[in-house]
Design a protein around this motif. Structure first.
Motif, PDB file in Angstrom:
ATOM      1  N   GLN A 225     -73.874  35.023  14.446  1.00 57.64           N
ATOM      2  CA  GLN A 225     -72.981  33.859  14.485  1.00 57.64           C
ATOM      3  C   GLN A 225     -71.533  34.285  14.278  1.00 57.64           C
ATOM      4  N   TYR A 226     -71.311  35.280  13.433  1.00 62.81           N
ATOM      5  CA  TYR A 226     -69.973  35.856  13.242  1.00 62.81           C
ATOM      6  C   TYR A 226     -69.475  36.435  14.563  1.00 62.81           C
ATOM      7  N   ARG A 229     -68.254  33.829  16.974  1.00 62.69           N
ATOM      8  CA  ARG A 229     -66.944  33.299  16.588  1.00 62.69           C
ATOM      9  C   ARG A 229     -65.831  34.292  16.907  1.00 62.69           C
ATOM     10  N   LYS A 230     -66.113  35.573  16.712  1.00 56.90           N
ATOM     11  CA  LYS A 230     -65.088  36.590  16.910  1.00 56.90           C
ATOM     12  C   LYS A 230     -64.780  36.818  18.379  1.00 56.90           C
ATOM     13  N   PRO A 232     -64.764  34.855  21.590  1.00 54.39           N
ATOM     14  CA  PRO A 232     -64.898  33.590  22.332  1.00 54.39           C
ATOM     15  C   PRO A 232     -65.224  33.779  23.807  1.00 54.39           C
TER      16      PRO A 232
END
Length: 305
Positions: A225-226, A229-230, A232
């Motif tokens: 999930q990180y 987000r990092k 896109p």
């Protein structure tokens, strides 16, 4: 050091695998590369074994402690900081290089002018060995978003020191549990410029059972999930996004979190109905299959979930 044979520092991060570590170090020391090769062994969350150190002008072994963030990312960065080579290479402590690895990869860097070069691998799982070799078109930014390209394994990476410290950057120490830190770094490397390939298997990778992340599903879910987000750019590639979402769904299914698994699985299928990880996650959440069985079958083919 010469222009033809730049010095190389090989960084081996290790934790509690002394026998495998000894084999990894020896495989580095017997490389047929004509230039100097420094082996930097970084002990992560463990007392350094200083008996491993060797003061050899051509093949020294340096032993240090991870004085940065605990985990693979911090250990690899600590090794880079303690090293001196013009080229940096990485090797997991449960993998072993073939003797020609550094020579062939240094030659490819010199021939192409690239900052990063990878090679193929022999995947060893139980009594099976599977050979996987990447092509140059497999390690573009677009293709790496679409799929992990596990044949471009972190133990195959050689990078110019200036690029590692500069335009590509260090390994990200903020990734939860350091899971997928190699994938994140490879994405950044591909975005920074072309990655060269030696289309031969030059590393034997011990797969599955010895992995520090084997069955650490909470860490895997948080890290993935990180990663979304990092980066896109995953949103612009439905297949790549669905692949990572499917991995998250499977992690929640393996944790027994059936509602979360189904939520992520449905999100995955909305993006790509062909993403098999979503169906596997649903099957595990419904207890039709066990996560361990699925993982064993995946490892037997030289792949992960």
């Amino acid at each position: 050091m010469t222009a033809e044979h730049p010095s190389v520092s090989v960084i081996i991060a290790t934790h509690d695998r002394p026998q495998l570590l000894a084999k990894a170090i020896e495989a580095v020391r017997v490389q047929d590369y004509p230039g100097p090769v420094e082996c930097v062994v970084v002990f992560d969350q463990a007392e350094p074994d200083t008996a491993l150190a060797r003061e050899n002008p051509r093949r020294p072994v340096v032993v240090v402690r991870n004085d940065r963030t605990q985990g693979l990312a911090g250990a690899r960065n600590a090794g880079a900081a303690a090293s001196s080579g013009e080229l940096l290479a990485f090797c997991d402590d449960d993998d072993a290089w073939l003797p020609a690895k550094l020579r062939l990869q240094a030659e490819r860097l010199a021939a192409t002018g690239a900052d990063v070069v990878v090679s193929g691998i022999h995947v060893s799982y139980g009594d099976k060995t599977i050979t996987r070799v990447p092509r140059p078109e497999d390690v573009t930014y677009a293709e790496l978003l679409r799929r992990r390209v596990m044949e471009a394994h972190p133990s195959t990476v050689v990078v110019r020191r200036a690029a590692f410290l500069g335009k590509i950057g260090l390994v990200d120490e903020d990734i939860p549990g350091s899971y997928g830190e190699d994938y994140d770094w490879m994405l950044r490397a591909a975005a920074a410029g072309p990655i060269a390939v030696v289309a031969e298997p030059l590393v034997t990778v011990l797969w599955g059972r010895t992995s520090h992340f084997n069955r650490k599903w909470r860490t895997i879910s948080d890290a993935l999930q990180y990663l979304l987000r990092k980066h896109p750019a995953f949103a612009d590639d439905p297949r790549g996004l669905a692949r990572v979402q499917g991995q998250i769904a499977f992690a929640h299914a393996a944790l027994g979190e059936r509602s979360e698994a189904r939520t992520w699985a449905l999100r995955t299928l909305r993006g790509s109905w062909r993403e098999r990880r979503a169906y596997l996650a649903l099957a595990v959440s419904l207890r039709v299959l066990s996560a361990d069985r699925v993982l064993r079958l995946a490892h037997a083919t030289g792949r992960g979930i």
